[in-house]
Design a protein around this motif. Structure first.
Motif, mmCIF file in Angstrom:
data_model
loop_
_atom_site.group_PDB
_atom_site.id
_atom_site.type_symbol
_atom_site.label_atom_id
_atom_site.label_comp_id
_atom_site.label_asym_id
_atom_site.label_seq_id
_atom_site.Cartn_x
_atom_site.Cartn_y
_atom_site.Cartn_z
ATOM 1 N N GLN A 48 36.457 41.527 36.859
ATOM 2 C CA GLN A 48 35.610 41.237 35.704
ATOM 3 C C GLN A 48 35.977 39.858 35.179
ATOM 4 O OE1 GLN A 48 36.331 43.353 32.014
ATOM 5 N NE2 GLN A 48 34.136 43.492 31.586
ATOM 6 N N ASP A 49 35.145 38.869 35.487
ATOM 7 C CA ASP A 49 35.383 37.486 35.075
ATOM 8 C C ASP A 49 34.684 37.186 33.756
ATOM 9 O OD1 ASP A 49 36.842 36.865 37.370
ATOM 10 O OD2 ASP A 49 35.066 36.201 38.470
ATOM 11 N N TYR A 50 35.306 36.330 32.959
ATOM 12 C CA TYR A 50 34.639 35.787 31.776
ATOM 13 C C TYR A 50 35.202 34.404 31.475
ATOM 14 C CZ TYR A 50 38.751 37.465 29.062
ATOM 15 O OH TYR A 50 40.008 37.700 28.570
ATOM 16 N N GLN A 51 34.438 33.621 30.756
ATOM 17 C CA GLN A 51 34.774 32.215 30.522
ATOM 18 C C GLN A 51 35.345 31.977 29.121
ATOM 19 O OE1 GLN A 51 34.150 31.242 34.124
ATOM 20 N NE2 GLN A 51 34.278 29.436 32.785
ATOM 21 N N THR A 56 38.082 30.265 33.847
ATOM 22 C CA THR A 56 37.669 31.633 34.135
ATOM 23 C C THR A 56 38.876 32.562 34.053
ATOM 24 O OG1 THR A 56 35.912 30.874 35.622
ATOM 25 C CG2 THR A 56 36.615 33.174 35.837
ATOM 26 N N SER A 58 40.216 36.761 34.286
ATOM 27 C CA SER A 58 39.810 37.943 35.053
ATOM 28 C C SER A 58 40.621 39.182 34.720
ATOM 29 C CB SER A 58 39.967 37.670 36.556
ATOM 30 O OG SER A 58 39.290 36.501 36.946
ATOM 31 N N GLN A 132 38.225 37.752 22.806
ATOM 32 C CA GLN A 132 38.547 37.141 24.092
ATOM 33 C C GLN A 132 39.746 37.809 24.767
ATOM 34 O OE1 GLN A 132 38.956 33.113 22.593
ATOM 35 N NE2 GLN A 132 36.951 32.551 23.415
ATOM 36 N N ILE A 137 37.341 42.890 26.201
ATOM 37 C CA ILE A 137 36.193 42.626 27.067
ATOM 38 C C ILE A 137 35.892 43.852 27.932
ATOM 39 C CG2 ILE A 137 35.386 41.248 29.029
ATOM 40 C CD1 ILE A 137 35.401 39.529 26.600
ATOM 41 N N TYR A 141 32.759 46.700 27.667
ATOM 42 C CA TYR A 141 31.889 46.883 28.836
ATOM 43 C C TYR A 141 31.734 48.353 29.193
ATOM 44 C CZ TYR A 141 30.446 47.018 33.716
ATOM 45 O OH TYR A 141 29.791 47.317 34.879
#
Length: 280
Positions: A48-51, A56, A58, A132, A137, A141
């Motif tokens: 699960q990647d996010y910026q 990036t 994970s 963050q 995150i 989800y």
């Protein structure tokens, strides 16, 4: 098992070192190490990647499906963060090392529920209790996906123990609390009482390791742990911990070293968690 735990802690603390937003290359090395370990065990891997800015980050998910998987199958999540600002041992590496070792022990097990091992990024310092934070995150989800999550167990700072009197400091003092730092704390909110009671009872029946069931309001700092991300989203969640700064004042500092970890205690935690997952 103690050797495997120690080997994993040494990789994070000595081979890799500090790994966070400011030590991004090391964070990526940690990510690749965890992925390679999970893959070698035969797990299904999800990333699960996010910026954040131009970087990036994970979360790493390793899943073992149950014998009769269907859309109503229950899932148990075991998680720990893998970032560490100073590359510390108990505060930064004991949880993730136990997670990897537990996954290895569990890999050939068949059960009637799904088990998911999740390595969270950004669990420390500036990201704690923010949107963050990796665990936030991920928890957001799975809530959106309406998954059938039976329970969440978070491992954080589980490696420091002592039999010396008064080695357990405030707030765990008083007639009802141990004054020796030789117990594992199982922490949850009122909605997670049944899960906390079940794990506590299992350890009491099966292990020589003393455990103490503690309400989250008694553990100052619970709100910045990864377990908070899940309990805030309504999941039954418990935190397994050695109580962190109330036991080991050098935790998350440069003096939090591998040599301070008691791997026999950690082995007992991992062994009994594996057996608990089978009987869940």
């Amino acid at each position: 098992m103690a050797k495997t735990l120690k080997d994993n802690v040494n990789v994070f603390c000595k081979d890799i070192g500090p790994r966070d937003y400011n030590n991004y290359d090391n964070l990526e090395k940690s990510k690749q190490y965890i992925i390679s370990k999970f893959k070698s065990m035969g797990y299904n891997i999800g990333i699960q990647d996010y910026q954040i800015g131009d970087k990036t980050f994970s979360n790493i998910v390793a899943t073992k499906d149950c014998l009769n998987k269907n859309k109503n199958s229950k899932t148990v999540i075991i998680g720990a963060h893998y970032d560490s600002t100073l590359g510390s041992a108990d505060g930064g590496a004991s949880g993730i090392s136990a997670l990897i070792t537990l996954a290895d022990l569990y890999k050939n097990t068949n059960a009637y529920h799904n088990v998911r091992f999740v390595a969270f990024v950004n669990g420390e310092k500036v990201f704690a209790k923010t949107d963050q934070m990796g665990s936030k995150i991920y928890a957001d989800y799975i809530k959106q996906q309406n998954e059938n999550i039976e329970g969440v167990i978070v491992l954080d700072s589980i490696g420091y123990y002592s039999d010396k009197p008064l080695s357990q400091r405030y707030p765990f003092m008083g007639p009802s609390m141990p004054n020796k730092a030789n117990f594992l704390a199982i922490v949850g909110n009122s909605d997670s009482k049944a899960l906390a009671d079940n794990v506590t009872s299992y350890f009491n029946d099966s292990s020589w390791l003393p455990v103490k069931n503690i309400n989250k309001d008694f553990l100052i700092g619970y709100g910045v742990k990864d377990s908070y991300s899940f309990s805030k989203n309504g999941f039954k969640t418990i935190l397994l911990t050695d109580t962190s700064i109330y036991r080991f004042e050098d935790i998350n500092r440069a003096d939090d070293k591998v040599e301070d970890i008691d791997f026999s205690y950690m082995s007992e935690i991992v062994k009994n968690l594996k057996e608990y997952l089978i009987s869940y």
